[in-house]
Design a protein around this motif. Structure first.
Motif, PDB file in Angstrom:
ATOM      1  N   UNK A 161     -46.165  46.464  22.307  1.00 50.31           N
ATOM      2  CA  UNK A 161     -46.368  46.326  23.897  1.00 50.31           C
ATOM      3  C   UNK A 161     -45.296  45.763  24.650  1.00 50.31           C
ATOM      4  N   UNK A 162     -44.650  44.648  23.949  1.00 48.87           N
ATOM      5  CA  UNK A 162     -43.728  43.727  24.625  1.00 48.87           C
ATOM      6  C   UNK A 162     -42.419  44.499  24.963  1.00 48.87           C
ATOM      7  N   UNK A 163     -42.102  45.679  24.169  1.00 44.94           N
ATOM      8  CA  UNK A 163     -41.167  46.438  24.351  1.00 44.94           C
ATOM      9  C   UNK A 163     -41.147  47.359  25.695  1.00 44.94           C
ATOM     10  N   UNK A 164     -42.610  47.705  25.652  1.00 43.58           N
ATOM     11  CA  UNK A 164     -43.255  48.382  26.802  1.00 43.58           C
ATOM     12  C   UNK A 164     -42.693  47.740  28.182  1.00 43.58           C
ATOM     13  N   UNK A 165     -43.309  46.617  28.174  1.00 43.25           N
ATOM     14  CA  UNK A 165     -43.001  45.684  29.424  1.00 43.25           C
ATOM     15  C   UNK A 165     -41.650  45.681  29.723  1.00 43.25           C
ATOM     16  N   UNK A 166     -40.852  45.207  28.778  1.00 44.40           N
ATOM     17  CA  UNK A 166     -39.317  44.725  28.801  1.00 44.40           C
ATOM     18  C   UNK A 166     -38.810  45.985  29.368  1.00 44.40           C
ATOM     19  N   UNK A 167     -39.179  47.254  28.826  1.00 47.07           N
ATOM     20  CA  UNK A 167     -38.307  48.571  29.303  1.00 47.07           C
ATOM     21  C   UNK A 167     -38.779  48.662  30.839  1.00 47.07           C
ATOM     22  N   UNK A 168     -39.737  48.388  31.152  1.00 47.17           N
ATOM     23  CA  UNK A 168     -40.395  48.486  32.613  1.00 47.17           C
ATOM     24  C   UNK A 168     -39.673  47.548  33.402  1.00 47.17           C
ATOM     25  N   UNK A 169     -39.560  46.650  33.191  1.00 43.65           N
ATOM     26  CA  UNK A 169     -38.660  45.362  33.784  1.00 43.65           C
ATOM     27  C   UNK A 169     -37.361  45.764  33.975  1.00 43.65           C
ATOM     28  N   UNK A 170     -36.646  46.187  32.934  1.00 37.82           N
ATOM     29  CA  UNK A 170     -35.476  46.684  32.913  1.00 37.82           C
ATOM     30  C   UNK A 170     -35.118  47.838  33.645  1.00 37.82           C
ATOM     31  N   UNK A 171     -36.024  48.877  33.820  1.00 35.96           N
ATOM     32  CA  UNK A 171     -35.908  49.866  34.808  1.00 35.96           C
ATOM     33  C   UNK A 171     -35.927  49.554  36.263  1.00 35.96           C
ATOM     34  N   UNK A 172     -36.809  48.670  36.490  1.00 35.67           N
ATOM     35  CA  UNK A 172     -36.586  48.229  37.982  1.00 35.67           C
ATOM     36  C   UNK A 172     -35.359  47.369  38.194  1.00 35.67           C
ATOM     37  N   UNK A 173     -34.831  46.639  37.257  1.00 36.48           N
ATOM     38  CA  UNK A 173     -33.425  45.996  37.334  1.00 36.48           C
ATOM     39  C   UNK A 173     -32.622  46.940  37.685  1.00 36.48           C
ATOM     40  N   UNK A 174     -32.678  48.212  37.258  1.00 37.17           N
ATOM     41  CA  UNK A 174     -31.651  49.236  37.425  1.00 37.17           C
ATOM     42  C   UNK A 174     -31.820  49.560  38.870  1.00 37.17           C
ATOM     43  N   UNK A 175     -32.872  49.773  39.301  1.00 38.74           N
ATOM     44  CA  UNK A 175     -33.236  50.154  40.610  1.00 38.74           C
ATOM     45  C   UNK A 175     -32.491  49.112  41.476  1.00 38.74           C
ATOM     46  N   UNK A 176     -32.764  47.914  41.334  1.00 39.29           N
ATOM     47  CA  UNK A 176     -32.348  46.791  42.308  1.00 39.29           C
ATOM     48  C   UNK A 176     -30.874  46.802  42.336  1.00 39.29           C
ATOM     49  N   UNK A 177     -30.141  47.036  41.128  1.00 38.61           N
ATOM     50  CA  UNK A 177     -28.713  47.052  41.218  1.00 38.61           C
ATOM     51  C   UNK A 177     -28.175  48.336  41.921  1.00 38.61           C
ATOM     52  N   UNK A 178     -28.791  49.362  41.775  1.00 38.67           N
ATOM     53  CA  UNK A 178     -28.421  50.463  42.642  1.00 38.67           C
ATOM     54  C   UNK A 178     -28.530  50.164  44.245  1.00 38.67           C
ATOM     55  N   UNK A 179     -29.699  49.736  44.540  1.00 34.45           N
ATOM     56  CA  UNK A 179     -30.107  49.094  45.915  1.00 34.45           C
ATOM     57  C   UNK A 179     -29.054  48.266  46.466  1.00 34.45           C
ATOM     58  N   UNK A 180     -28.291  47.421  45.250  1.00 37.50           N
ATOM     59  CA  UNK A 180     -27.488  46.513  45.937  1.00 37.50           C
ATOM     60  C   UNK A 180     -26.142  47.098  46.084  1.00 37.50           C
ATOM     61  N   UNK A 181     -25.871  48.136  45.301  1.00 40.08           N
ATOM     62  CA  UNK A 181     -24.550  48.802  45.261  1.00 40.08           C
ATOM     63  C   UNK A 181     -24.572  49.530  46.985  1.00 40.08           C
ATOM     64  N   UNK A 182     -25.807  50.107  46.993  1.00 40.04           N
ATOM     65  CA  UNK A 182     -25.864  50.721  48.405  1.00 40.04           C
ATOM     66  C   UNK A 182     -25.866  49.958  49.593  1.00 40.04           C
ATOM     67  N   UNK A 183     -26.532  48.842  49.500  1.00 40.48           N
ATOM     68  CA  UNK A 183     -26.341  47.819  50.627  1.00 40.48           C
ATOM     69  C   UNK A 183     -24.718  47.312  50.797  1.00 40.48           C
ATOM     70  N   UNK A 184     -24.009  47.291  49.754  1.00 37.71           N
ATOM     71  CA  UNK A 184     -22.601  47.092  49.727  1.00 37.71           C
ATOM     72  C   UNK A 184     -21.686  48.089  50.555  1.00 37.71           C
ATOM     73  N   UNK A 185     -21.954  49.356  50.234  1.00 40.92           N
ATOM     74  CA  UNK A 185     -21.559  50.239  50.846  1.00 40.92           C
ATOM     75  C   UNK A 185     -21.613  50.363  52.363  1.00 40.92           C
ATOM     76  N   UNK A 186     -23.105  50.148  52.748  1.00 40.84           N
ATOM     77  CA  UNK A 186     -23.319  50.180  54.168  1.00 40.84           C
ATOM     78  C   UNK A 186     -22.554  48.906  54.664  1.00 40.84           C
TER      79      UNK A 186
END
Length: 299
Positions: A161-186
């Motif tokens: 279960x801990x790997x499931x939770x860690x994978x979920x958190x890591x997936x949202x971190x990737x989303x945050x990184x992409x949003x940050x890159x988008x904000x930098x472009x804007x």
């Protein structure tokens, strides 16, 4: 002013490849096409024989070897051993799985194929983005990241279960990184209008957001690993039934990391006794299977 006009013409010729005063006399597409070079090597023109007959052909062969050939080969290996993988009761499996254990040991037995899906996730967020225009790559990456976050959340495919939770958190971190890159472009676009103050504040916000996401992920890794090491006496054991999504991991994973329950230990239904309705020793098969699933998820 002749000097001023000359400098003005030179600026446009340098930036766009054609004279702004005589733009109507040019085919814009053809003018810009003359300036196409390889992004990784500006000495190679896209219309040269070196690119068309050499580099392009070589790159096409490598596409079939790596992004297509390697995942396909791994899938065939997993398919040939799928019965042994689904029947295993320990993470690494027996000696028959020693050669392909690195492909399946992270996942629950019935999710032997998820490693191939994970290959696809990594390819979609890297080389496959080159198939889209540069202006659309971040949008495509954001869409694919959200799809995989939801997919992994619903599957909960990992062994513990801990790997499931860690994978979920890591997936949202990737989303945050992409949003940050988008904000930098804007912000870069706004800087052309002289909004330097907003640009500085926005870049600071993006930097602090990424830093906070990294710190949170590190804390999650340390917490989950320390909790599992403190309470898991048999970390190689795991259930063999299919998993039922991340919601069970979130409800029971953190609690189970602190109060580890052996996968084979029965978990009675609240308000029932052994042999009663929904109990472990008796009752319906549905109640028993449900409670076994929850107990294993907590473990």
């Amino acid at each position: 002013d002749h000097d001023h006009d000359h400098d003005h013409d030179h600026d446009y010729a340098f930036n766009y490849g054609y004279d702004d005063y005589d733009v109507d006399d040019y085919d814009v597409d053809e003018a810009l096409k003359a300036y196409e070079y390889m992004t990784v090597d500006y000495s190679v023109k896209m219309d040269s024989s070196l690119y068309k007959d050499g580099i392009f052909v070589y790159a096409l062969i490598q596409v079939f070897v790596w992004p297509i050939g390697v995942p396909l080969s791994f899938f065939m290996l997993l398919w040939s051993k799928r019965d042994l993988i689904t029947a295993r009761t320990v993470r690494h499996g027996g000696g028959e799985l020693s050669t392909i254990g690195f492909l399946c040991r992270a996942f629950a037995p019935h999710y032997w194929w998820v490693s191939i899906v994970d290959f696809g996730r990594r390819l979609f967020l890297s080389s496959f983005l080159m198939l889209f225009p540069a202006a659309d790559q971040l949008v495509v990456a954001l869409a694919m990241s959200l799809i995989f976050v939801v997919l992994y959340r619903e599957l909960g495919p990992y062994w513990d279960a801990s790997s499931d939770i860690l994978s979920y958190v890591g997936g949202w971190q990737i989303v945050v990184c992409i949003l940050a890159l988008r904000e930098m472009d804007l912000s870069r676009n706004l800087s052309r209008d002289g909004s330097n103050g907003f640009l500085l504040a926005d870049n600071n916000l993006s930097a602090w957001t990424l830093l906070s996401a990294n710190v949170f992920l590190i804390v999650m890794v340390v917490y989950l690993q320390s909790s599992q090491m403190a309470g898991d006496n048999d970390s190689s054991s795991r259930r063999t039934e299919p998993r039922y999504g991340l919601r069970g991991s979130i409800n029971l994973g953190l609690r189970g990391s602190m109060n580890m329950v052996h996968p084979t230990a029965p978990v009675p239904t609240v308000g029932s006794t052994n042999g009663g309705p929904g109990g472990v020793a008796g009752g319906s098969d549905e109640g028993q299977a449900g409670e076994e699933g929850d107990g294993d998820r907590g473990a």
